[in-house]
Write an enzyme that holds these catalytic residues in place. Structure first.
Site, PDB file in Angstrom:
ATOM      1  N   GLY A   1      39.898  48.830  45.834  1.00  0.00           N
ATOM      2  CA  GLY A   1      39.556  48.971  44.426  1.00  0.00           C
ATOM      3  C   GLY A   1      38.092  48.686  44.222  1.00  0.00           C
ATOM      4  N   GLU A   2      37.651  48.962  43.017  1.00  0.00           N
ATOM      5  CA  GLU A   2      36.254  48.759  42.711  1.00  0.00           C
ATOM      6  C   GLU A   2      36.163  48.087  41.360  1.00  0.00           C
ATOM      7  OE1 GLU A   2      33.922  52.175  43.518  1.00  0.00           O
ATOM      8  OE2 GLU A   2      32.056  51.207  42.909  1.00  0.00           O
ATOM      9  N   GLY A   3      35.401  47.016  41.286  1.00  0.00           N
ATOM     10  CA  GLY A   3      35.189  46.340  40.008  1.00  0.00           C
ATOM     11  C   GLY A   3      33.785  46.616  39.520  1.00  0.00           C
TER      12      GLY A   3
ATOM     13  N   ALA B   1      31.541  44.848  42.456  1.00  0.00           N
ATOM     14  CA  ALA B   1      31.949  44.753  43.849  1.00  0.00           C
ATOM     15  C   ALA B   1      32.905  45.872  44.222  1.00  0.00           C
ATOM     16  CB  ALA B   1      32.614  43.407  44.107  1.00  0.00           C
TER      17      ALA B   1
ATOM     18  N   ASP C   1      33.789  31.884  34.859  1.00  0.00           N
ATOM     19  CA  ASP C   1      34.288  33.215  34.524  1.00  0.00           C
ATOM     20  C   ASP C   1      35.814  33.252  34.538  1.00  0.00           C
ATOM     21  OD1 ASP C   1      34.050  35.838  33.755  1.00  0.00           O
ATOM     22  OD2 ASP C   1      33.742  36.606  35.778  1.00  0.00           O
TER      23      ASP C   1
HETATM   24  P1  ADP Z   1      37.942  43.493  38.812  1.00  0.00           P
HETATM   25  O1  ADP Z   1      37.459  42.115  38.449  1.00  0.00           O
HETATM   26  O2  ADP Z   1      37.437  44.572  37.927  1.00  0.00           O
HETATM   27  O3  ADP Z   1      39.406  43.550  39.080  1.00  0.00           O
HETATM   28  P2  ADP Z   1      37.231  43.130  41.557  1.00  0.00           P
HETATM   29  O4  ADP Z   1      35.937  43.537  42.157  1.00  0.00           O
HETATM   30  O5  ADP Z   1      37.508  41.684  41.496  1.00  0.00           O
HETATM   31  O6  ADP Z   1      37.217  43.826  40.166  1.00  0.00           O
HETATM   32  O7  ADP Z   1      38.430  43.813  42.316  1.00  0.00           O
HETATM   33  C1  ADP Z   1      38.641  45.208  42.331  1.00  0.00           C
HETATM   34  C2  ADP Z   1      40.078  45.481  42.751  1.00  0.00           C
HETATM   35  O8  ADP Z   1      40.264  45.095  44.110  1.00  0.00           O
HETATM   36  C3  ADP Z   1      41.118  44.696  41.978  1.00  0.00           C
HETATM   37  O9  ADP Z   1      41.543  45.345  40.829  1.00  0.00           O
HETATM   38  C4  ADP Z   1      42.244  44.554  42.977  1.00  0.00           C
HETATM   39  O10 ADP Z   1      43.067  45.701  42.956  1.00  0.00           O
HETATM   40  C5  ADP Z   1      41.543  44.501  44.305  1.00  0.00           C
HETATM   41  N1  ADP Z   1      41.378  43.118  44.787  1.00  0.00           N
HETATM   42  C6  ADP Z   1      40.389  42.240  44.489  1.00  0.00           C
HETATM   43  N2  ADP Z   1      40.522  41.076  45.140  1.00  0.00           N
HETATM   44  C7  ADP Z   1      41.646  41.180  45.879  1.00  0.00           C
HETATM   45  C8  ADP Z   1      42.363  40.295  46.789  1.00  0.00           C
HETATM   46  N3  ADP Z   1      41.918  39.051  47.059  1.00  0.00           N
HETATM   47  N4  ADP Z   1      43.480  40.771  47.369  1.00  0.00           N
HETATM   48  C9  ADP Z   1      43.940  42.010  47.090  1.00  0.00           C
HETATM   49  N5  ADP Z   1      43.344  42.878  46.268  1.00  0.00           N
HETATM   50  C10 ADP Z   1      42.196  42.491  45.656  1.00  0.00           C
END
Ligand code: ADP
Length: 312
Positions: free
Chosen positions: A14-16, A19, A134
């Site tokens: 995934g992409e936030g 990150a 946060d």
């Molecule tokens: P957001 O805060 O927009 O969700 P992140 O960058 O934290 O963005 O994460 C993007 C996506 O990556 C999340 O929506 C989730 O699906 C996946 N993800 C993030 N951290 C984890 C983790 N520790 N284990 C599994 N999936 C994760």
């Protein structure tokens, strides 16, 4: 320094906003899954930053607690990006549960269990002189055992966002405390407590309590639904750099207001919520005091974590 050699990066998960997250596994043991979070650092800020950031983030690796996501490793890649190797938690987050009104039912005992885990996590952070900065439902990840784990320490964000260019559009302001909105420069663990209070409120009403559209609107919502910060309830507040509130001032909301909105949390729950949402950060309840509050001993008892609701 050869931390990056220990992990194999797999598909994108995934992409936030700041990150990209990849699935990964330990090279020597492919059954050990991890999440590799690659922080997008702005090009013009990269020079020499990654080594500093790695050093600063290393101390988070020592923060080991059942309700805090484990940071297994930190390294900078060839392109100078920061990589965080995290515990893999694929079952979603609290925001998904709150929003799935049709599919997920939960009650006062479940909220108490989630809040207990959150309270213990933040007490542990503050005892170790780490502020999260946060906290929001989307940063509370669901673990396989049904528990929740605090993720995404704001520190990582501050490296990705050195000029705060994103702060007006993407990063949610709904959980931001009044002292930060007013531009306070030195702040304390009280910032996290305000955010926890808003997570508590949102768990109860299944809607964000203070969903401001802009920073100015955020302050208006705090004034209208909590009370207007004034010299009377918060000595010194009017001297903060960005202090500006709508006139006329709204008095601090009385317990009757909280009972009408959050009464399902019980009298003790309402009392705790009100103490988390005290405007003056010096008077706001501390993490230690939260754990000592009467709510935990009152009925209903918190749900056992294995019986907590999961995504439907
Ligand atoms: P957001 O805060 O927009 O969700 P992140 O960058 O934290 O963005 O994460 C993007 C996506 O990556 C999340 O929506 C989730 O699906 C996946 N993800 C993030 N951290 C984890 C983790 N520790 N284990 C599994 N999936 C994760």
């Amino acid at each position: 320094e050869d931390e990056k050699q220990k992990y194999i990066k797999g598909k994108k998960l995934g992409e936030g906003t700041y990150a990209i997250v990849y699935l990964g596994h330990v090279k020597s043991d492919p059954s050990k899954l991890v999440a590799i979070k690659k922080i997008k650092i702005q090009e013009d800020y990269k020079e020499g930053l990654a080594p500093d950031a790695v050093r600063e983030l290393k101390h988070l690796q020592e923060l080991s607690h059942p309700n805090i996501i484990s940071l297994l490793s930190v390294f900078s890649s060839r392109d100078q990006n920061l990589n965080l190797v995290l515990e893999y938690l694929p079952l979603g987050d609290l925001e998904m549960l709150i929003k799935d009104i049709e599919g997920v039912r939960y009650g006062a005992a479940d909220i108490k269990a989630w809040m207990g885990m959150l309270g213990r996590a933040i007490w542990f952070c503050h005892e170790n002189f780490v502020l999260h900065r946060d906290i929001k439902p989307n940063n509370l990840l669901i673990a396989a055992d049904g528990g929740i784990k605090l993720a995404d320490f704001g520190l990582a964000r501050s490296f990705a966002d050195p000029y705060r260019v994103m702060s007006n559009m993407v990063i949610t302001r709904w959980y931001r405390p009044p002292e930060l909105l007013f531009g306070a420069r030195s702040y304390s663990g009280a910032v996290d407590i305000w955010s926890i209070g808003l997570v508590f409120a949102e768990l109860v009403i299944r809607n964000p309590y203070l969903p401001g559209d802009t920073e100015v609107d955020q302050i208006s919502k705090i004034c209208a639904l909590v009370g207007t910060p004034t010299e009377e309830n918060w000595p010194g507040v009017s001297k903060l750099e960005h202090y500006a509130v709508p006139a006329p001032a709204t008095p601090i909301q009385p317990v009757a207001h909280y009972n009408s909105m959050f009464g399902t949390a019980g009298a003790e729950g309402v009392d705790l919520l009100m103490k988390m949402l005290i405007l003056d950060p010096r008077k706001r309840i501390t993490a230690r005091q939260i754990l000592e509050h009467g709510w935990w001993k009152s009925e209903p008892k918190p749900t056992k974590k294995q019986n907590l609701p999961k995504k439907g």
